[in-house]
Write an enzyme that holds these catalytic residues in place. Structure first.
Site, PDB file in Angstrom:
ATOM      1  N   ASP A 126       0.843  -1.189   0.000  1.00 41.24           N
ATOM      2  CA  ASP A 126       0.000   0.000   0.000  1.00 41.24           C
ATOM      3  C   ASP A 126       0.886   1.249   0.000  1.00 41.24           C
ATOM      4  O   ASP A 126       1.848   1.333   0.760  1.00 41.24           O
ATOM      5  CB  ASP A 126      -0.905  -0.006   1.235  1.00 41.24           C
ATOM      6  CG  ASP A 126      -2.001   1.052   1.146  1.00 41.24           C
ATOM      7  OD1 ASP A 126      -2.653   1.130   0.089  1.00 41.24           O
ATOM      8  OD2 ASP A 126      -2.198   1.785   2.122  1.00 41.24           O
ATOM      9  N   HIS A 133      -3.185  14.527   1.129  1.00 40.68           N
ATOM     10  CA  HIS A 133      -3.342  13.648   2.286  1.00 40.68           C
ATOM     11  C   HIS A 133      -2.166  13.835   3.243  1.00 40.68           C
ATOM     12  O   HIS A 133      -2.349  13.932   4.469  1.00 40.68           O
ATOM     13  CB  HIS A 133      -3.422  12.200   1.809  1.00 40.68           C
ATOM     14  CG  HIS A 133      -3.531  11.179   2.891  1.00 40.68           C
ATOM     15  ND1 HIS A 133      -4.559  11.161   3.798  1.00 40.68           N
ATOM     16  CD2 HIS A 133      -2.728  10.127   3.212  1.00 40.68           C
ATOM     17  CE1 HIS A 133      -4.412  10.141   4.635  1.00 40.68           C
ATOM     18  NE2 HIS A 133      -3.298   9.502   4.296  1.00 40.68           N
ATOM     19  N   GLU A 198     -10.278   4.262   4.255  1.00 44.38           N
ATOM     20  CA  GLU A 198      -9.412   5.016   3.358  1.00 44.38           C
ATOM     21  C   GLU A 198      -9.856   4.791   1.926  1.00 44.38           C
ATOM     22  O   GLU A 198      -9.973   3.638   1.472  1.00 44.38           O
ATOM     23  CB  GLU A 198      -7.937   4.629   3.532  1.00 44.38           C
ATOM     24  CG  GLU A 198      -7.350   5.142   4.835  1.00 44.38           C
ATOM     25  CD  GLU A 198      -5.846   4.985   4.922  1.00 44.38           C
ATOM     26  OE1 GLU A 198      -5.220   5.698   5.728  1.00 44.38           O
ATOM     27  OE2 GLU A 198      -5.300   4.151   4.169  1.00 44.38           O
ATOM     28  N   GLU A 200      -9.348   4.503  -1.732  1.00 42.69           N
ATOM     29  CA  GLU A 200      -8.209   4.186  -2.592  1.00 42.69           C
ATOM     30  C   GLU A 200      -8.662   3.430  -3.842  1.00 42.69           C
ATOM     31  O   GLU A 200      -9.790   2.958  -3.928  1.00 42.69           O
ATOM     32  CB  GLU A 200      -7.185   3.307  -1.853  1.00 42.69           C
ATOM     33  CG  GLU A 200      -6.656   3.889  -0.553  1.00 42.69           C
ATOM     34  CD  GLU A 200      -5.496   3.078   0.006  1.00 42.69           C
ATOM     35  OE1 GLU A 200      -4.815   2.375  -0.792  1.00 42.69           O
ATOM     36  OE2 GLU A 200      -5.256   3.155   1.223  1.00 42.69           O
ATOM     37  N   ASP A 232      -8.731   0.622   2.448  1.00 42.73           N
ATOM     38  CA  ASP A 232      -7.711   0.145   3.377  1.00 42.73           C
ATOM     39  C   ASP A 232      -8.121   0.573   4.788  1.00 42.73           C
ATOM     40  O   ASP A 232      -7.706   1.611   5.293  1.00 42.73           O
ATOM     41  CB  ASP A 232      -6.339   0.715   3.000  1.00 42.73           C
ATOM     42  CG  ASP A 232      -5.215   0.049   3.762  1.00 42.73           C
ATOM     43  OD1 ASP A 232      -5.315  -1.168   4.000  1.00 42.73           O
ATOM     44  OD2 ASP A 232      -4.241   0.730   4.118  1.00 42.73           O
ATOM     45  N   ARG A 236      -6.859   4.186  13.889  1.00 48.79           N
ATOM     46  CA  ARG A 236      -5.975   5.330  14.113  1.00 48.79           C
ATOM     47  C   ARG A 236      -5.314   5.327  15.499  1.00 48.79           C
ATOM     48  O   ARG A 236      -4.209   5.853  15.645  1.00 48.79           O
ATOM     49  CB  ARG A 236      -6.762   6.633  13.901  1.00 48.79           C
ATOM     50  CG  ARG A 236      -7.328   6.792  12.501  1.00 48.79           C
ATOM     51  CD  ARG A 236      -6.270   6.656  11.430  1.00 48.79           C
ATOM     52  NE  ARG A 236      -6.821   6.886  10.086  1.00 48.79           N
ATOM     53  CZ  ARG A 236      -6.145   6.720   8.963  1.00 48.79           C
ATOM     54  NH1 ARG A 236      -4.892   6.301   9.005  1.00 48.79           N
ATOM     55  NH2 ARG A 236      -6.713   6.953   7.790  1.00 48.79           N
ATOM     56  N   GLN A 239      -2.583   2.790  15.218  1.00 51.93           N
ATOM     57  CA  GLN A 239      -1.558   3.352  14.347  1.00 51.93           C
ATOM     58  C   GLN A 239      -0.677   4.361  15.083  1.00 51.93           C
ATOM     59  O   GLN A 239       0.535   4.411  14.885  1.00 51.93           O
ATOM     60  CB  GLN A 239      -2.205   4.012  13.131  1.00 51.93           C
ATOM     61  CG  GLN A 239      -1.211   4.493  12.083  1.00 51.93           C
ATOM     62  CD  GLN A 239      -1.901   5.050  10.849  1.00 51.93           C
ATOM     63  OE1 GLN A 239      -3.126   5.180  10.795  1.00 51.93           O
ATOM     64  NE2 GLN A 239      -1.119   5.380   9.845  1.00 51.93           N
ATOM     65  N   LYS A 252      -3.193  -1.526  10.275  1.00 51.39           N
ATOM     66  CA  LYS A 252      -3.533  -1.601   8.853  1.00 51.39           C
ATOM     67  C   LYS A 252      -3.721  -3.037   8.373  1.00 51.39           C
ATOM     68  O   LYS A 252      -4.324  -3.261   7.321  1.00 51.39           O
ATOM     69  CB  LYS A 252      -2.401  -0.969   8.022  1.00 51.39           C
ATOM     70  CG  LYS A 252      -2.216   0.521   8.242  1.00 51.39           C
ATOM     71  CD  LYS A 252      -3.232   1.311   7.452  1.00 51.39           C
ATOM     72  CE  LYS A 252      -2.854   2.784   7.431  1.00 51.39           C
ATOM     73  NZ  LYS A 252      -3.730   3.554   6.535  1.00 51.39           N
ATOM     74  N   THR A 256      -8.541  -5.212   4.406  1.00 47.03           N
ATOM     75  CA  THR A 256      -8.575  -4.339   3.226  1.00 47.03           C
ATOM     76  C   THR A 256      -9.648  -4.885   2.309  1.00 47.03           C
ATOM     77  O   THR A 256      -9.597  -6.063   1.930  1.00 47.03           O
ATOM     78  CB  THR A 256      -7.214  -4.330   2.503  1.00 47.03           C
ATOM     79  OG1 THR A 256      -6.206  -3.814   3.373  1.00 47.03           O
ATOM     80  CG2 THR A 256      -7.277  -3.476   1.248  1.00 47.03           C
ATOM     81  N   THR A 350      -4.383   6.566   0.149  1.00 44.56           N
ATOM     82  CA  THR A 350      -5.550   7.441   0.268  1.00 44.56           C
ATOM     83  C   THR A 350      -5.528   8.526  -0.802  1.00 44.56           C
ATOM     84  O   THR A 350      -4.505   9.173  -1.020  1.00 44.56           O
ATOM     85  CB  THR A 350      -5.592   8.088   1.654  1.00 44.56           C
ATOM     86  OG1 THR A 350      -5.552   7.065   2.650  1.00 44.56           O
ATOM     87  CG2 THR A 350      -6.854   8.921   1.839  1.00 44.56           C
ATOM     88  N   GLU A 364      -8.421  12.726   8.369  1.00 44.51           N
ATOM     89  CA  GLU A 364      -8.269  14.065   7.786  1.00 44.51           C
ATOM     90  C   GLU A 364      -9.515  14.916   7.989  1.00 44.51           C
ATOM     91  O   GLU A 364      -9.441  16.054   8.445  1.00 44.51           O
ATOM     92  CB  GLU A 364      -8.011  13.957   6.286  1.00 44.51           C
ATOM     93  CG  GLU A 364      -6.679  13.434   5.868  1.00 44.51           C
ATOM     94  CD  GLU A 364      -6.605  13.346   4.361  1.00 44.51           C
ATOM     95  OE1 GLU A 364      -6.340  14.378   3.716  1.00 44.51           O
ATOM     96  OE2 GLU A 364      -6.816  12.245   3.818  1.00 44.51           O
TER      97      GLU A 364
END
Length: 419
Positions: A126, A133, A198, A200, A232, A236, A239, A252, A256, A350, A364
């Site tokens: 990824d 972003h 996300e 994508e 994806d 957070r 992360q 992550k 997916t 993203t 975001e």
């Protein structure tokens, strides 16, 4: 033979598309390869059982038994064929539809088929390639945009085992996080409280790149089979704990989601366009795409939330916003000599734009949950709750200028509680 079904006005699967996927039915539970037209799947094993491909396809060398290729349970055998041969197959399917020569029994209503993972995925990587972003995330992570972002695509290796096909549900993950939910605090173990999506695209490798070899960017097209919509899923708070020193892992690697129909590079060629960003001054020669007018694709992407039966619009973005394009991404991936195999999946990262409605994830759009999205009915959204469903879509064309609309279908997943 049977007349080709009419294509509804809002269908993503028009005659300009001819996507590829893997289906099964209640009467035949064995997965096999298919295409789609309107509200119907086309069982390609049946189509080529009735055809004479050695005549129709000009006796390709080496000869291919396409009935057997399409009776396999993934598209890897087909995707690994030379691009000109795959193009001939796609043309044969289209001609069969136009000439009403598809056998009646090959047409299957889409609402009666089960979709399966279209490819056997050996590797998944990824990327992190949207400048907008990166600009939006950097202030919240306490740093500036890294210098290396401007010189080559950023990427990490993900978990191929956790890639699922829409509409499989997603389980809220557990892991280690800080009790503050941010970068500092006491480590604790439990269910993630900051679940995100996300927006994508993903693309599959067709022709392999042997281990130890690199890839000439002028030949990048030969190594891409086609594109899917990709979500994806991200945790957070996990992360924030994992990013130092080695980057994302459980945050992550738990899920997916991809859309089940692969739209080929050939179908996307009418929508080739110039990327938004021009960074030739910092682009190494091996990453320089010389035909900027066809450097990427005009693909509109949207994200919607379904909560308590109500649908909310979240994002509308575009693949052309990416700072580093898919062609540059696949070339950079191969540059280290790792090799790429047929069926490997690459995520674009993203896809965000400049405006509030173009931000490709909740991290975001809500400033890490601190500025919740407000909807017209008075409800609000910070991070995802159990029972929330995310639906991603992608479309090309608007029916103007002779560019007929094609779509990718859905990548959708419902968030289930942790166990």
């Amino acid at each position: 033979m049977s007349p080709t079904p009419e294509v509804p006005a809002n269908s993503p699967f028009t005659l300009h598309n001819i996507p590829f996927g893997v289906i099964s039915t209640s009467s035949n539970t064995t997965p096999r390869c298919a295409s789609a037209i309107g509200d119907h799947a086309i069982d390609l094993g049946i189509l080529f059982q009735k055809a004479e491909p050695d005549i129709m396809l000009g006796k390709p060398a080496p000869y291919q038994d396409f009935e057997q290729v399409f009776r396999k349970q993934t598209l890897n055998a087909f995707a690994g064929l030379p691009s000109d041969l795959r193009s001939n197959v796609r043309r044969f399917i289209l001609d069969s539809l136009l000439n009403n020569t598809v056998p009646f029994e090959a047409f299957l209503p889409l609402d009666t088929v089960r979709m399966h993972m279209p490819m056997q995925i050996g590797g998944y990587s990824d990327f992190f390639c949207s400048l907008e972003h990166c600009q939006n995330c950097s202030p919240m992570t306490g740093g500036n945009i890294p210098k290396n972002f401007y010189y080559s695509p950023s990427v990490y290796n993900g978990r191929a085992s956790s890639v699922v096909v829409s509409p499989d549900p997603i389980r809220r993950p557990k892991g280690v996080m800080y009790d503050t939910g941010g970068k500092e605090g006491n480590p604790i173990y439990g269910a993630s409280l900051k679940m995100d999506f996300e927006l994508e695209m993903g693309f599959f490798v067709s022709k392999p790149v042997p281990w130890g070899q690199s890839l000439d960017i002028e030949k990048a097209r030969d190594h891409i089979f086609g594109f899917v919509v990709l979500n994806d899923w991200s945790s957070r708070d996990l992360q924030a704990y994992e990013m130092t020193p080695l980057g994302p892992f459980h945050s992550k690697g738990f899920a997916t989601s991809i859309s089940p129909w692969i739209v080929t590079l050939e179908a996307l060629e009418p929508f080739a366009c110039e990327p938004k960003h021009n960074h030739d001054s910092t682009t190494f020669e091996h990453l320089r795409w010389h035909d900027r007018a066809k450097g990427t694709f005009d693909i509109r992407l949207t994200a919607k939330l379904i909560r308590n039966g109500i649908t909310y619009d979240l994002v509308e973005s575009n693949l052309r916003y990416m700072y580093w394009t898919p062609y540059q991404q696949i070339v950079h991936h191969a540059a280290g000599g790792c090799g790429l195999k047929t069926g490997d999946l690459l995520g674009t990262g993203t896809i965000s734009g400049e405006k509030q409605g173009e931000l490709g994830c909740l991290y975001e759009a809500t400033r890490d949950g601190n500025s919740k999205l407000q909807f017209d009915d008075g409800s609000e959204l910070g991070y995802l709750e159990d029972g929330d469903e995310i639906i991603l879509e992608a479309w090309c064309g608007d029916g103007e200028g002779g560019r007929a609309t094609i779509g990718f279908g859905h990548s959708r997943g419902k968030l289930l509680p942790s166990i």
